[in-house]
Design a protein around this motif. Structure first.
Motif, PDB file in Angstrom:
ATOM      1  N   SER A 189       0.002   0.165  -1.043  1.00 25.35           N
ATOM      2  CA  SER A 189      -1.420  -0.264  -0.751  1.00 25.35           C
ATOM      3  C   SER A 189      -1.561  -1.792  -0.628  1.00 25.35           C
ATOM      4  O   SER A 189      -2.163  -2.483   0.298  1.00 25.35           O
ATOM      5  CB  SER A 189      -2.312   0.335  -1.418  1.00 25.35           C
ATOM      6  OG  SER A 189      -2.787   1.813  -1.389  1.00 25.35           O
ATOM      7  N   LEU A 190      -0.953  -2.281  -1.619  1.00 29.65           N
ATOM      8  CA  LEU A 190      -0.994  -3.783  -1.630  1.00 29.65           C
ATOM      9  C   LEU A 190      -0.018  -4.460  -0.598  1.00 29.65           C
ATOM     10  O   LEU A 190      -0.299  -5.370   0.028  1.00 29.65           O
ATOM     11  CB  LEU A 190      -0.314  -4.441  -3.102  1.00 29.65           C
ATOM     12  CG  LEU A 190      -1.309  -3.821  -4.303  1.00 29.65           C
ATOM     13  CD1 LEU A 190      -0.414  -3.980  -5.479  1.00 29.65           C
ATOM     14  CD2 LEU A 190      -2.423  -4.886  -4.175  1.00 29.65           C
ATOM     15  N   ARG A 231       0.305   2.707  -5.179  1.00 32.11           N
ATOM     16  CA  ARG A 231      -0.588   1.315  -5.280  1.00 32.11           C
ATOM     17  C   ARG A 231       0.284   0.249  -4.701  1.00 32.11           C
ATOM     18  O   ARG A 231      -0.371  -0.506  -4.283  1.00 32.11           O
ATOM     19  CB  ARG A 231      -0.836   1.129  -6.926  1.00 32.11           C
ATOM     20  CG  ARG A 231      -1.767   1.981  -7.533  1.00 32.11           C
ATOM     21  CD  ARG A 231      -2.501   1.172  -8.694  1.00 32.11           C
ATOM     22  NE  ARG A 231      -1.406   0.992  -9.736  1.00 32.11           N
ATOM     23  CZ  ARG A 231      -0.825   1.945 -10.607  1.00 32.11           C
ATOM     24  NH1 ARG A 231      -1.297   3.195 -10.669  1.00 32.11           N
ATOM     25  NH2 ARG A 231       0.063   1.504 -11.514  1.00 32.11           N
ATOM     26  N   LYS A 262       1.663 -14.890  -4.456  1.00 31.13           N
ATOM     27  CA  LYS A 262       1.241 -13.398  -3.858  1.00 31.13           C
ATOM     28  C   LYS A 262       1.878 -12.291  -4.461  1.00 31.13           C
ATOM     29  O   LYS A 262       1.337 -11.219  -4.561  1.00 31.13           O
ATOM     30  CB  LYS A 262       1.181 -13.680  -2.438  1.00 31.13           C
ATOM     31  CG  LYS A 262       0.031 -14.701  -1.884  1.00 31.13           C
ATOM     32  CD  LYS A 262       0.074 -14.619  -0.229  1.00 31.13           C
ATOM     33  CE  LYS A 262      -0.840 -16.066   0.330  1.00 31.13           C
ATOM     34  NZ  LYS A 262      -0.882 -15.884   1.625  1.00 31.13           N
ATOM     35  N   VAL A 310       0.297  -3.161   2.308  1.00 36.18           N
ATOM     36  CA  VAL A 310      -0.657  -3.224   3.536  1.00 36.18           C
ATOM     37  C   VAL A 310      -1.644  -4.287   3.595  1.00 36.18           C
ATOM     38  O   VAL A 310      -1.959  -5.152   4.534  1.00 36.18           O
ATOM     39  CB  VAL A 310      -1.491  -1.894   3.558  1.00 36.18           C
ATOM     40  CG1 VAL A 310      -2.404  -1.819   4.817  1.00 36.18           C
ATOM     41  CG2 VAL A 310      -0.310  -0.806   3.939  1.00 36.18           C
ATOM     42  N   SER A 311      -2.149  -4.554   2.289  1.00 34.56           N
ATOM     43  CA  SER A 311      -3.286  -5.737   2.010  1.00 34.56           C
ATOM     44  C   SER A 311      -2.512  -6.958   2.420  1.00 34.56           C
ATOM     45  O   SER A 311      -3.299  -8.118   2.826  1.00 34.56           O
ATOM     46  CB  SER A 311      -3.756  -5.531   0.851  1.00 34.56           C
ATOM     47  OG  SER A 311      -2.976  -6.092  -0.157  1.00 34.56           O
ATOM     48  N   GLU A 312      -1.241  -7.148   2.051  1.00 37.68           N
ATOM     49  CA  GLU A 312      -0.603  -8.473   2.392  1.00 37.68           C
ATOM     50  C   GLU A 312       0.669  -8.373   3.097  1.00 37.68           C
ATOM     51  O   GLU A 312       1.862  -8.451   2.458  1.00 37.68           O
ATOM     52  CB  GLU A 312      -0.311  -8.890   0.984  1.00 37.68           C
ATOM     53  CG  GLU A 312      -1.378  -9.603   0.213  1.00 37.68           C
ATOM     54  CD  GLU A 312      -2.103 -10.992   0.591  1.00 37.68           C
ATOM     55  OE1 GLU A 312      -1.499 -11.372   1.717  1.00 37.68           O
ATOM     56  OE2 GLU A 312      -3.101 -11.171   0.028  1.00 37.68           O
TER      57      GLU A 312
END
Length: 211
Positions: A108-109, A105, A77, A111-113
């Motif tokens: 943001s990633l 970017r 990941k 936050v997503s993982e």
């Protein structure tokens, strides 16, 4: 009462083997993030997952094997995160603009993982030696990738004679600090707020250089 007995026996929920394995890894990850590697014992993982210790031993011979498997899963990941933050050197932007957008970017990633990010930002202290080595190897690969991303950017306007090794170290250190803020309190430190401050700082630097 029957439900409690089933939980103690490890048979509260019947799961396919792969799903059970992922549950154990999720439980180990939660333990490591909450209490550190040293406290992620086989017994603690079993307790976190709501199963008996023999269930954990059906899948892993010891905690080192379990933690290695967890690290490998989360590393995949992490590589996706790194690939996602790769800048595009062909765009008609200067170095500062590309660094700003790359950081945005990346955050943001993060936050997503969030769980993957929390795990990989942790110190490997207390982990088995082979797991600590794995963490360091992962960080080395991430650093090499970031340095390779920055290499083409040194030819862009405003880059001057950039030291890509030092630039990569500085960028990673700043990105990790920003990621910790976002993960600690995403409402107080959203990616947009951090990116705005970075943009302001770079603009002030550019202004001073032009003067």
């Amino acid at each position: 009462m029957a439900q409690s007995a089933a939980r103690r026996s490890g048979s509260a929920v019947r799961m396919p083997p792969e799903r059970r394995k992922q549950q154990l890894l999720d439980s180990a990850q939660a333990l490591v993030i909450r209490s550190g590697y040293a406290n992620a014992t086989m017994q603690a993982v079993a307790r976190e997952a709501g199963v008996t210790r023999p269930v954990v031993y059906e899948f892993y011979s010891d905690r080192a094997e379990l933690l290695r498997d967890l690290l490998e899963r989360e590393t995949q990941k992490a590589f996706a995160l790194v690939l996602g933050m790769a800048p595009d050197p062909d765009r008609d932007e200067d170095l500062g603009a590309i660094l700003r957008s790359t950081l945005a970017r990346f955050l943001s990633l993060v936050v997503s993982e969030p769980q993957t990010s929390r795990l990989l930002l942790l110190s490997p202290s207390g982990a088995p030696a082979e797991v600590r080595a794995g963490v360091e190897a992962t960080r080395a690969v991430v650093f090499a990738a970031v340095q390779s991303y920055l290499e083409p950017l040194t030819t862009l306007p405003g880059s001057a004679e950039s030291d890509t090794e030092l630039l990569a170290l500085t960028f990673l250190a700043g990105s990790e600090s920003a990621a910790r803020l976002v993960l600690k309190d995403p409402e107080q430190f959203p990616p947009e707020r951090i990116s705005a401050v970075v943009s302001w700082f770079i603009s002030q630097f550019d202004l001073g250089r032009r003067q």
